[in-house]
Design a protein around this motif. Structure first.
Motif, PDB file in Angstrom:
ATOM      1  N   GLU A  61       0.845  -1.090   0.091  1.00  9.32           N
ATOM      2  CA  GLU A  61       0.235  -0.183   0.022  1.00  9.32           C
ATOM      3  C   GLU A  61       0.909   1.258   0.030  1.00  9.32           C
ATOM      4  O   GLU A  61       1.772   1.399   0.822  1.00  9.32           O
ATOM      5  CB  GLU A  61      -1.039   0.108   1.177  1.00  9.32           C
ATOM      6  CG  GLU A  61      -2.159  -1.173   1.223  1.00  9.32           C
ATOM      7  CD  GLU A  61      -3.045  -0.845   2.479  1.00  9.32           C
ATOM      8  OE1 GLU A  61      -2.467  -0.182   3.608  1.00  9.32           O
ATOM      9  OE2 GLU A  61      -4.123  -1.314   2.366  1.00  9.32           O
ATOM     10  N   ARG A  62       0.583   2.095  -0.964  1.00  7.95           N
ATOM     11  CA  ARG A  62       1.326   3.503  -0.998  1.00  7.95           C
ATOM     12  C   ARG A  62       0.804   4.500   0.045  1.00  7.95           C
ATOM     13  O   ARG A  62      -0.465   4.545   0.158  1.00  7.95           O
ATOM     14  CB  ARG A  62       1.285   4.071  -2.364  1.00  7.95           C
ATOM     15  CG  ARG A  62       2.287   3.650  -3.193  1.00  7.95           C
ATOM     16  CD  ARG A  62       2.157   2.190  -3.746  1.00  7.95           C
ATOM     17  NE  ARG A  62       1.169   2.179  -4.988  1.00  7.95           N
ATOM     18  CZ  ARG A  62       0.693   0.894  -5.352  1.00  7.95           C
ATOM     19  NH1 ARG A  62       0.558   0.115  -4.464  1.00  7.95           N
ATOM     20  NH2 ARG A  62      -0.036   1.144  -6.427  1.00  7.95           N
ATOM     21  N   GLN A  63       1.456   5.273   0.642  1.00  5.89           N
ATOM     22  CA  GLN A  63       1.222   6.002   1.839  1.00  5.89           C
ATOM     23  C   GLN A  63       1.004   7.419   1.084  1.00  5.89           C
ATOM     24  O   GLN A  63       1.839   7.768   0.558  1.00  5.89           O
ATOM     25  CB  GLN A  63       2.009   5.944   2.921  1.00  5.89           C
ATOM     26  CG  GLN A  63       2.089   4.709   3.523  1.00  5.89           C
ATOM     27  CD  GLN A  63       0.962   4.140   3.918  1.00  5.89           C
ATOM     28  OE1 GLN A  63       0.184   4.932   4.842  1.00  5.89           O
ATOM     29  NE2 GLN A  63       0.494   2.936   3.916  1.00  5.89           N
ATOM     30  N   ASP A 112      -4.567   8.697   2.071  1.00  5.38           N
ATOM     31  CA  ASP A 112      -4.246   7.828   3.138  1.00  5.38           C
ATOM     32  C   ASP A 112      -3.480   6.455   2.508  1.00  5.38           C
ATOM     33  O   ASP A 112      -2.570   6.411   1.997  1.00  5.38           O
ATOM     34  CB  ASP A 112      -5.457   7.412   3.965  1.00  5.38           C
ATOM     35  CG  ASP A 112      -5.125   7.049   5.716  1.00  5.38           C
ATOM     36  OD1 ASP A 112      -4.035   7.425   5.658  1.00  5.38           O
ATOM     37  OD2 ASP A 112      -6.183   6.596   6.213  1.00  5.38           O
ATOM     38  N   ASP A 113      -4.189   5.350   2.788  1.00  4.66           N
ATOM     39  CA  ASP A 113      -3.576   4.289   2.326  1.00  4.66           C
ATOM     40  C   ASP A 113      -4.226   3.810   0.676  1.00  4.66           C
ATOM     41  O   ASP A 113      -5.545   3.711   0.658  1.00  4.66           O
ATOM     42  CB  ASP A 113      -3.926   2.899   3.097  1.00  4.66           C
ATOM     43  CG  ASP A 113      -3.402   2.842   4.371  1.00  4.66           C
ATOM     44  OD1 ASP A 113      -2.466   3.547   4.536  1.00  4.66           O
ATOM     45  OD2 ASP A 113      -3.930   2.353   5.221  1.00  4.66           O
ATOM     46  N   ASP A 173      -4.349   1.333  -2.100  1.00  2.00           N
ATOM     47  CA  ASP A 173      -4.206  -0.062  -2.509  1.00  2.00           C
ATOM     48  C   ASP A 173      -4.622  -0.095  -3.801  1.00  2.00           C
ATOM     49  O   ASP A 173      -5.666  -0.076  -4.150  1.00  2.00           O
ATOM     50  CB  ASP A 173      -4.801  -0.948  -1.520  1.00  2.00           C
ATOM     51  CG  ASP A 173      -4.497  -2.436  -1.791  1.00  2.00           C
ATOM     52  OD1 ASP A 173      -3.696  -2.759  -2.570  1.00  2.00           O
ATOM     53  OD2 ASP A 173      -5.133  -3.234  -1.104  1.00  2.00           O
ATOM     54  N   HIS A 213       9.545  -0.130  -0.566  1.00  3.56           N
ATOM     55  CA  HIS A 213       8.415  -0.437  -1.184  1.00  3.56           C
ATOM     56  C   HIS A 213       8.480  -2.053  -1.346  1.00  3.56           C
ATOM     57  O   HIS A 213       9.650  -2.251  -1.586  1.00  3.56           O
ATOM     58  CB  HIS A 213       8.133   0.187  -2.554  1.00  3.56           C
ATOM     59  CG  HIS A 213       6.903  -0.152  -3.275  1.00  3.56           C
ATOM     60  ND1 HIS A 213       5.592   0.079  -2.842  1.00  3.56           N
ATOM     61  CD2 HIS A 213       6.710  -1.066  -4.656  1.00  3.56           C
ATOM     62  CE1 HIS A 213       4.729  -0.302  -3.814  1.00  3.56           C
ATOM     63  NE2 HIS A 213       5.525  -0.846  -4.887  1.00  3.56           N
TER      64      HIS A 213
END
Length: 468
Positions: free
Chosen positions: A137-139, A164-165, A167, A455
């Motif tokens: 998940e990218r922040q 936020d998250d 996905d 990542h």
């Protein structure tokens, strides 16, 4: 007389067969009370049989110890002997080979069709796999919020719609690997891995004439320049009843591919297993992007008659290019038609990180005058392109199980994991601390620091492997 002759002939054949079997196994047979001698030792004056491949004389039968039928052993194949004369067959279940020996597919004086098509040796490999991959998940900070109709969309009460998250779910990909052994213990190969774009998008709109339309906003953390102690959550309104009608579109995407060339050296091997050391060169690219654009129409002409509409646009784009070496081990274990492979390696080298921040604010006035500023809601004077080089490492693990349904072809299923240390991801570059007075103003760009993160990518592979 015929029976005696047949008996003597059979005895001579048995003695000859036993001597050949024992010689191939490097065993010795005592001859009476004489010193121990290896079978195959020759006497200087023994005759040479016509048609023999060996021109050295053969020891007289009297020099060998008596041999009984129970002492006979099957003669083994000599490396480079039968195999070479039969066209190179190393497996009798190769295409065109039966369960006893290589037939005309691989045999014959010319090597046979199997030899011509290189189906009778296994010193090369080709693998093609389809990949089903998941990204971490990218922040990112909250980028779009919503609230009940007529309610100001400000955190923490507002709902986070985008940010936020992040996905992106499942992505497809392809991995290929091809190579060849140059000797029994040394080979070279190349591999390519590509994973399709992983991301998602978001869009929403609000009409202030609809009493059920939720409010939409672009949140930020308001830090007054002259009184930072009063910092608090705030939001730029995109849509809210009696104020603005508007819409917002946002997206994020991550792309990845890797290519490497390597050499492999065998540490040890036997019929059922093999352990190899791998070293080579690796090139990889990991790109990440977040884009968000919002448009709002001012519906309160009495409050601001000159400003008709405003568009805010922000782009965060990062590129990570890796150049370096790789070191690792690959072990292979076979049991019947099943083969298990385990590959562990680490890629070490330079990661070139490039970050681009682009923000614009466009005002559309009632008299058709358009005004554009070089900042946006979350992009102010820290914008432009920055690049830096850092040392990094990329650990990799691959586990594959294959089932051989043909002598040279196997179906495979596996698991892959890759971890990227010291990479620039788009969400990490977003600074949500802003002074309201700087939003939508012309600014002088200044340099900024690249924020480093990490990542990972993991997933399963399904494919086929061909040995040639």
């Amino acid at each position: 007389m015929k029976k005696n002759f047949r008996g003597m002939t059979l005895a001579a054949l048995l003695l000859s067969a036993s001597a050949s079997a024992q010689a191939d196994n490097n065993q010795y047979v005592p001859a009476n009370d004489s010193p121990q001698a290896f079978v195959g030792d020759v006497a200087p004056d023994a005759p040479v049989h016509v048609g023999s491949h060996y021109r050295s004389p053969v020891a007289p039968i009297s020099n060998y110890a008596p041999v009984t039928v129970g002492d006979l052993q099957p003669a083994g194949f000599i490396e480079g002997g039968l195999r070479g004369s039969r066209g190179g067959c190393d497996s009798c279940d190769s295409p065109g080979c039966d369960g006893i020996g290589c037939d005309s597919m691989c045999g014959g004086k010319s090597g046979g069709l199997g030899s011509l098509l290189n189906l009778c040796g296994k010193d090369g490999w080709m693998r093609a796999e389809g990949m089903l991959m998941f990204h971490a998940e990218r922040q990112a900070p909250p980028l779009v919020t919503s609230a009940a109709p007529g309610v100001f969309p400000v955190l923490p009460a507002a709902t986070i719609e985008f940010g936020d998250d992040l996905d992106g779910g499942l992505s497809g990909g392809v991995r290929t690997d091809i190579g060849r052994y140059l000797t029994d213990s040394f080979g070279v190969g190349g591999r390519f891995l590509w994973v399709s774009e992983n991301g998602d998008d978001y869009s929403a709109s609000g009409d202030q004439t609809d009493p059920n339309a939720r409010s939409l906003g672009r949140p930020y953390y308001f830090v007054p320049r002259f009184n930072p102690g009063t910092a608090q959550e705030d939001s730029v309104i995109i849509s809210q009843q009696n104020l603005f009608s508007g819409n917002v579109q946002a997206e994020y995407a991550t792309d990845f591919f890797m290519a490497d060339g390597y050499a492999r050296m065998t540490f040890c091997h036997n019929k059922a297993s093999r352990l190899e050391f791998i070293a080579g060169y690796t090139y990889a690219e990991l790109e990440d992007m977040i884009s968000i654009t919002s448009f709002r129409q001012d519906e309160d002409t009495g409050r601001n008659p000159n400003l008709a509409a405003t568009e805010f646009s922000s782009l965060y784009d990062t590129e990570n290019r890796f150049n370096g070496g790789q070191l690792g081990f690959e072990s292979t274990v076979s049991r019947g038609r099943w083969t298990a492979r385990a590959l562990t390696k680490v890629h070490l080298g330079n990661m070139e990180q490039t970050v681009r921040k682009i923000g614009t604010t466009t005002d559309y006035l009632l008299n058709n005058v358009v005004s554009t500023q070089n900042s946006s809601i979350l992009i102010n004077d820290e914008q432009g392109t920055e690049t830096q080089d850092v040392f990094t490492f990329i650990p990799e693990m691959d586990f594959t199980i294959g089932y051989r349904f043909r002598d040279h072809v196997s179906f495979t299923v596996g698991y892959t994991f890759l971890y990227f240390d010291n990479v620039a991801m788009a969400g990490d570059q977003i600074d949500r601390n802003r002074d309201t007075g700087n939003i939508g103003a012309n600014v002088t760009p200044v340099s900024y620091d690249i924020v480093e993160g990490s990542h990972w990518v993991q997933g399963i592979s399904l494919g086929a492997s061909v040995d040639y």
